[in-house]
Design an enzyme around this catalytic site. Structure first.
Site, PDB file in Angstrom:
ATOM      1  N   TYR A 163      26.353  41.401  31.822  1.00 59.41           N
ATOM      2  CA  TYR A 163      27.316  42.261  31.119  1.00 59.41           C
ATOM      3  C   TYR A 163      28.661  42.299  31.836  1.00 59.41           C
ATOM      4  O   TYR A 163      29.662  42.676  31.246  1.00 59.41           O
ATOM      5  CB  TYR A 163      26.743  43.664  30.953  1.00 59.41           C
ATOM      6  CG  TYR A 163      27.345  44.451  29.820  1.00 59.41           C
ATOM      7  CD1 TYR A 163      27.358  43.941  28.520  1.00 59.41           C
ATOM      8  CD2 TYR A 163      27.909  45.700  30.033  1.00 59.41           C
ATOM      9  CE1 TYR A 163      27.910  44.665  27.478  1.00 59.41           C
ATOM     10  CE2 TYR A 163      28.452  46.436  28.998  1.00 59.41           C
ATOM     11  CZ  TYR A 163      28.460  45.907  27.719  1.00 59.41           C
ATOM     12  OH  TYR A 163      29.006  46.638  26.681  1.00 59.41           O
ATOM     13  N   LYS A 170      33.510  49.620  29.787  1.00 63.13           N
ATOM     14  CA  LYS A 170      32.814  50.691  29.071  1.00 63.13           C
ATOM     15  C   LYS A 170      32.762  51.972  29.904  1.00 63.13           C
ATOM     16  O   LYS A 170      32.785  53.080  29.350  1.00 63.13           O
ATOM     17  CB  LYS A 170      31.397  50.248  28.696  1.00 63.13           C
ATOM     18  CG  LYS A 170      31.334  49.175  27.619  1.00 63.13           C
ATOM     19  CD  LYS A 170      31.863  49.656  26.278  1.00 63.13           C
ATOM     20  CE  LYS A 170      31.571  48.635  25.180  1.00 63.13           C
ATOM     21  NZ  LYS A 170      32.101  49.051  23.859  1.00 63.13           N
TER      22      LYS A 170
END
Length: 262
Positions: A163, A170
């Site tokens: 990720y 995020k």
């Protein structure tokens, strides 16, 4: 005997808003838009470019969208122009869904310390700062309050393999939600991040070994499964209703409880 108005109306009857980020009928944003319409809301829908419009315009028409507008947040002034068009169409805006993210593949899969400055900036601009810009443009159109909702992921809180930089972005997005909630609360504007578990969408297909992530979450989730876009859509639509009027500033997980299990 004269007819009477039903005692209960749909929760979003008379409410109007903007939904961004629909790529196809498997998109989380599509499920959100569908759930909002089913609750009586009126929506404007955006598309990124002419290529994506071929897939999204039929969906917008099926949902009865009042506006179908091109939105490329990397294009200067485009986001602000879209919101101005929504204001002209609707008058006041009651909700907006920010479902947009971008990260170069090398930055997504590589070590975070190897991320380029340009790649990091692009990811932050599209995936996080655009939410701040959206809120600023919408603020004058939310004179009676409303809901601003963005989409996050567990990688904001924990390291999720493959990720990469998006986890950092995020995390910034979830922090932005809290600060935006504080700043906009006095005006009755509520701000949320919805954090779904892994779902096979077009965006998810860019994450390496995503099938392994799906299997892992299903195994550890207390509910024993992953979630559907419809479940995410239902929760997000609820956050646009008066039923969530006492809430703001939260990241709300829709992942079968997987986030509570180490």
């Amino acid at each position: 005997m004269s007819s009477s108005t039903p005692s209960t109306a749909l929760p979003l009857a008379g409410k109007k808003g903007l939904v961004t980020g629909i790529a196809n009928d498997k998109s989380i944003a599509y499920a959100v838009a569908k759930a909002i319409v089913e609750l009586g809301g009126e929506i404007a829908i955006t598309y990124q470019n002419d290529k994506t419009a071929r897939y999204t315009q039929p969906l917008a028409e099926a949902l009865g969208a009042k506006r179908f507008l091109k939105l490329d947040v990397a294009e200067e002034g485009c986001l602000e122009n879209v919101i101005a068009e929504c204001g002209a169409a609707f008058g006041e805006i009651d909700f907006a869904i920010h479902s947009m993210a971008f990260c170069n593949a090398d930055d997504l899969h590589g070590r975070v310390i190897d991320a380029t400055e340009a790649g990091f900036d692009a990811a932050m601009n599209v995936s996080c700062h655009s939410f701040l810009r959206m809120a600023k443009a919408l603020e004058p159109l939310m004179a009676h309050g409303g809901s601003l909702i963005t989409m996050s992921y567990l990688g904001a809180e924990r390291v999720v393999r493959n990720y990469g930089v998006m986890g950092i972005i995020k995390a910034a997005l979830e922090s932005a939600v809290r600060y935006m909630a504080y700043d906009l609360g006095p005006k009755g504007i509520r701000v949320f991040a919805v954090s779904p578990g892994p779902i096979m969408t077009r965006a998810a297909s860019g994450i390496a070994n995503f099938n392994n992530l799906l299997e892992s979450d299903a195994q550890k989730a207390p509910l024993g499964r992953t979630v559907t876009i419809e479940e995410v859509g239902a929760l997000t639509a609820f956050l646009c209703t008066s039923g969530s009027s006492g809430m703001t500033g939260q990241t709300i997980y829709v992942d079968g409880g997987a986030h509570i299990v180490a």
